[in-house]
Design an enzyme around this catalytic site. Structure first.
Site, PDB file in Angstrom:
ATOM      1  N   ASN A 112     -34.896  -7.109  15.872  1.00  0.00           N
ATOM      2  CA  ASN A 112     -34.472  -6.117  16.853  1.00  0.00           C
ATOM      3  C   ASN A 112     -32.997  -5.705  16.680  1.00  0.00           C
ATOM      4  O   ASN A 112     -32.419  -5.927  15.622  1.00  0.00           O
ATOM      5  CB  ASN A 112     -34.808  -6.506  18.284  1.00  0.00           C
ATOM      6  CG  ASN A 112     -35.211  -5.265  19.072  1.00  0.00           C
ATOM      7  OD1 ASN A 112     -34.359  -4.505  19.502  1.00  0.00           O
ATOM      8  ND2 ASN A 112     -36.502  -5.026  19.209  1.00  0.00           N
ATOM      9  N   ARG A 113     -32.405  -5.140  17.724  1.00  0.00           N
ATOM     10  CA  ARG A 113     -31.160  -4.390  17.546  1.00  0.00           C
ATOM     11  C   ARG A 113     -29.891  -5.180  17.865  1.00  0.00           C
ATOM     12  O   ARG A 113     -29.888  -6.028  18.762  1.00  0.00           O
ATOM     13  CB  ARG A 113     -31.179  -3.139  18.440  1.00  0.00           C
ATOM     14  CG  ARG A 113     -32.215  -2.138  17.987  1.00  0.00           C
ATOM     15  CD  ARG A 113     -32.351  -0.966  18.938  1.00  0.00           C
ATOM     16  NE  ARG A 113     -33.309   0.007  18.393  1.00  0.00           N
ATOM     17  CZ  ARG A 113     -34.637  -0.138  18.455  1.00  0.00           C
ATOM     18  NH1 ARG A 113     -35.165  -1.190  19.051  1.00  0.00           N
ATOM     19  NH2 ARG A 113     -35.439   0.763  17.911  1.00  0.00           N
ATOM     20  N   HIS A 138     -33.552  -4.945  12.826  1.00  0.00           N
ATOM     21  CA  HIS A 138     -34.432  -5.760  11.972  1.00  0.00           C
ATOM     22  C   HIS A 138     -33.803  -6.177  10.641  1.00  0.00           C
ATOM     23  O   HIS A 138     -34.449  -6.130   9.589  1.00  0.00           O
ATOM     24  CB  HIS A 138     -35.728  -5.013  11.703  1.00  0.00           C
ATOM     25  CG  HIS A 138     -36.591  -4.805  12.929  1.00  0.00           C
ATOM     26  ND1 HIS A 138     -36.568  -5.651  14.014  1.00  0.00           N
ATOM     27  CD2 HIS A 138     -37.513  -3.846  13.226  1.00  0.00           C
ATOM     28  CE1 HIS A 138     -37.446  -5.224  14.922  1.00  0.00           C
ATOM     29  NE2 HIS A 138     -38.013  -4.141  14.487  1.00  0.00           N
ATOM     30  N   HIS A 210     -43.530  -9.042  12.445  1.00  0.00           N
ATOM     31  CA  HIS A 210     -43.718  -7.703  12.995  1.00  0.00           C
ATOM     32  C   HIS A 210     -45.150  -7.194  12.809  1.00  0.00           C
ATOM     33  O   HIS A 210     -45.367  -6.000  12.547  1.00  0.00           O
ATOM     34  CB  HIS A 210     -42.709  -6.752  12.352  1.00  0.00           C
ATOM     35  CG  HIS A 210     -42.343  -5.585  13.197  1.00  0.00           C
ATOM     36  ND1 HIS A 210     -43.250  -4.617  13.584  1.00  0.00           N
ATOM     37  CD2 HIS A 210     -41.156  -5.225  13.741  1.00  0.00           C
ATOM     38  CE1 HIS A 210     -42.629  -3.709  14.305  1.00  0.00           C
ATOM     39  NE2 HIS A 210     -41.357  -4.052  14.427  1.00  0.00           N
ATOM     40  N   TYR A 212     -48.607  -5.574  13.517  1.00  0.00           N
ATOM     41  CA  TYR A 212     -49.216  -4.639  14.476  1.00  0.00           C
ATOM     42  C   TYR A 212     -50.674  -5.057  14.600  1.00  0.00           C
ATOM     43  O   TYR A 212     -51.416  -5.015  13.611  1.00  0.00           O
ATOM     44  CB  TYR A 212     -49.194  -3.208  13.945  1.00  0.00           C
ATOM     45  CG  TYR A 212     -47.841  -2.545  13.875  1.00  0.00           C
ATOM     46  CD1 TYR A 212     -46.858  -3.005  13.001  1.00  0.00           C
ATOM     47  CD2 TYR A 212     -47.562  -1.416  14.630  1.00  0.00           C
ATOM     48  CE1 TYR A 212     -45.629  -2.369  12.919  1.00  0.00           C
ATOM     49  CE2 TYR A 212     -46.334  -0.769  14.543  1.00  0.00           C
ATOM     50  CZ  TYR A 212     -45.373  -1.257  13.694  1.00  0.00           C
ATOM     51  OH  TYR A 212     -44.158  -0.631  13.596  1.00  0.00           O
ATOM     52  N   GLN A 316     -40.879  -9.111  22.226  1.00  0.00           N
ATOM     53  CA  GLN A 316     -40.783  -7.659  22.246  1.00  0.00           C
ATOM     54  C   GLN A 316     -42.206  -7.108  22.244  1.00  0.00           C
ATOM     55  O   GLN A 316     -42.972  -7.354  21.315  1.00  0.00           O
ATOM     56  CB  GLN A 316     -40.031  -7.165  20.985  1.00  0.00           C
ATOM     57  CG  GLN A 316     -39.748  -5.674  20.971  1.00  0.00           C
ATOM     58  CD  GLN A 316     -38.501  -5.306  21.771  1.00  0.00           C
ATOM     59  OE1 GLN A 316     -37.713  -6.168  22.152  1.00  0.00           O
ATOM     60  NE2 GLN A 316     -38.321  -4.021  22.029  1.00  0.00           N
ATOM     61  N   GLU A 344     -43.568  -9.404  19.273  1.00  0.00           N
ATOM     62  CA  GLU A 344     -42.579 -10.014  18.389  1.00  0.00           C
ATOM     63  C   GLU A 344     -41.824 -11.076  19.173  1.00  0.00           C
ATOM     64  O   GLU A 344     -40.977 -10.743  20.012  1.00  0.00           O
ATOM     65  CB  GLU A 344     -41.618  -8.953  17.870  1.00  0.00           C
ATOM     66  CG  GLU A 344     -42.292  -7.833  17.122  1.00  0.00           C
ATOM     67  CD  GLU A 344     -41.486  -6.547  17.186  1.00  0.00           C
ATOM     68  OE1 GLU A 344     -40.371  -6.520  16.662  1.00  0.00           O
ATOM     69  OE2 GLU A 344     -41.962  -5.580  17.783  1.00  0.00           O
TER      70      GLU A 344
HETATM   71  C1  BGC Z   1     -38.704  -2.068  17.851  1.00  0.00           C
HETATM   72  C2  BGC Z   1     -38.980  -0.611  17.861  1.00  0.00           C
HETATM   73  C3  BGC Z   1     -38.998  -0.124  16.454  1.00  0.00           C
HETATM   74  C4  BGC Z   1     -40.058  -0.862  15.689  1.00  0.00           C
HETATM   75  C5  BGC Z   1     -39.998  -0.522  14.233  1.00  0.00           C
HETATM   76  C6  BGC Z   1     -39.818  -2.731  17.130  1.00  0.00           C
HETATM   77  O1  BGC Z   1     -39.555  -4.084  17.058  1.00  0.00           O
HETATM   78  O2  BGC Z   1     -38.528  -2.606  19.119  1.00  0.00           O
HETATM   79  O3  BGC Z   1     -38.015   0.085  18.598  1.00  0.00           O
HETATM   80  O4  BGC Z   1     -39.212   1.221  16.353  1.00  0.00           O
HETATM   81  O5  BGC Z   1     -39.867  -2.229  15.807  1.00  0.00           O
HETATM   82  O6  BGC Z   1     -41.182  -0.116  13.739  1.00  0.00           O
END
Ligand code: BGC
Length: 379
Positions: A112-113, A138, A210, A212, A316, A344
């Site tokens: 994350n950020r 990331h 990450h 999906y 997340q 996440e």
């Molecule tokens: C973030 C999203 C981001 C994505 C990337 C997530 O973990 O929170 O904001 O766009 O990852 O694909």
């Protein structure tokens, strides 16, 4: 009855190995529940492999040592029918493209950020690569999702141990960091991920995965019912950076303490929650310590259930808001907005700049160790 000629040819075929009645190598391979096959090469000619882990129930996880990516995961529905429940690509090409949205990957050094890509540690300011507007996301431009990991098969498990040494200064982070990620597929239909690391200088670290998920195997995820074991979440600003507050979920569309369909409140416009785009928020988990239940997701048509357990303080919840139909994945599937969701497990975003959040600092001599378990069942 076999004639002499038949016997002769049978003996010859046996000797040449055409009829492998007894071949010790094959016997071991048939029993082994982890198998390796070549997956391809990176643009700089590094060979990458694909490892298939299979458990006693036929549940199968495929992982590549490129980015530690979980490429596929086959889990049974309520009738025992297997489907691949993670988004991604059939071959390596899709993963090697730069614009892949981190499908299945290990994220590091920092999941994350980090606001403006800056943080201070021991009185020194560090500047990280900026790859998400003015922020760091990331792990930067070439995060752990885009490197080739060393890999070791562990037959008991079956498990795959991945390791990577991130050099001092990589993407702006301090210290040489030695990281290990072990994926184990248990006979309880759990994919367990154990992360560990040590550093030779104080640094920051927040590893996650990450993947999906789509428990139906394809299509929209809006019908999936989600429970998140969190009474609070971390509100964010326009750049998705936490404000520092831990806010109660009560009475908001962030309340997943009781199961709710993802689609039920996702369109509810709420400027304060910035829910306009969909869920992309960090939840403050009620658990802690030993892997505790973080979330449970149920897909009513297939009956598949995913439970997430973690030692991490946050998760997340991201509903694939930035998927836009431009990516063609497995079997030609077009991944539209909200066709996959991520859970996440992590420390909170921007923790290095939020002294009140649980610390993400790793000091020399300390060992980083976290565990996350994705458990599959059906009802
Ligand atoms: C973030 C999203 C981001 C994505 C990337 C997530 O973990 O929170 O904001 O766009 O990852 O694909």
């Amino acid at each position: 009855m076999m004639g002499y000629a038949d016997r002769f040819f049978l003996a010859l075929a046996l000797c040449l190995g055409f009829v492998p009645l007894w071949n010790p190598r094959r016997t071991t391979e048939a029993k082994a529940r982890i198998q390796r096959q070549p997956f391809g090469k990176t643009p700089d000619q590094k060979v990458i492999d694909l490892y298939t882990l299979t458990n006693a129930h036929g549940v199968e996880a495929r992982i590549t040592n490129y980015g530690g990516i979980l490429v596929s995961l086959k889990a049974p529905d309520r009738n025992g029918k297997l489907a691949d429940v993670v988004l991604g690509f059939d071959g390596p090409e899709g993963y090697l493209k730069n614009n892949t949205p981190y499908f299945g990957a290990v994220i590091g050094r920092y999941g994350n950020r980090i606001a403006k890509g800056r943080f201070s540690l021991n009185g020194r300011e560090y500047r990280l690569a900026l790859n998400n507007g003015e922020n760091h996301l990331h792990g930067g431009i070439k995060g752990f999702d885009k490197v080739v990991w060393g890999a070791r098969e562990v037959k008991r498990g079956p498990a795959l141990a991945l390791n990577y040494v991130s050099k001092d200064g990589e993407e702006g982070y301090p210290g040489n960091l030695s990281v290990s990620v072990v994926y184990t597929l248990t006979d309880n239909n759990e994919l367990k991920i154990e992360y560990s690391a040590t550093a030779d200088k104080a640094t920051i670290l927040n590893l996650t995965n990450h993947t999906y998920f789509n428990l139906a195997g394809e299509g929209s995820i809006l019908n999936h019912e989600v429970m998140i074991n969190a009474d609070r979440f971390t509100p964010v600003d326009q750049g998705l950076i936490p404000t520092g507050e831990l806010r109660s979920v009560k009475g908001t569309p962030m309340d997943f303490t009781q199961p709710a369909a993802i689609g039920a409140r996702i369109e509810q416009q709420d400027e304060q929650l910035l829910l306009g785009k969909g869920y992309d928020h960090n939840f403050v988990l009620n658990g802690g310590g030993a892997p505790a239940l973080a979330a449970r997701v149920y897909e009513p048509v297939s009956g598949r259930v995913l439970e997430v357990y973690t030692t991490e303080p946050g998760v997340q919840f991201y509903t694939g808001n930035f998927l836009d139909g431009s990516i063609k994945g497995k079997g030609g599937q077009v991944y539209q907005r909200r066709y996959g969701f991520c859970l996440e497990t992590q420390h909170f975003p921007d923790s290095p700049n939020k002294p009140d959040f649980p610390s993400t600092v790793l000091k020399p001599g300390e060992k980083y160790a976290t565990t996350t378990i994705f458990k599959f069942s059906a009802k």
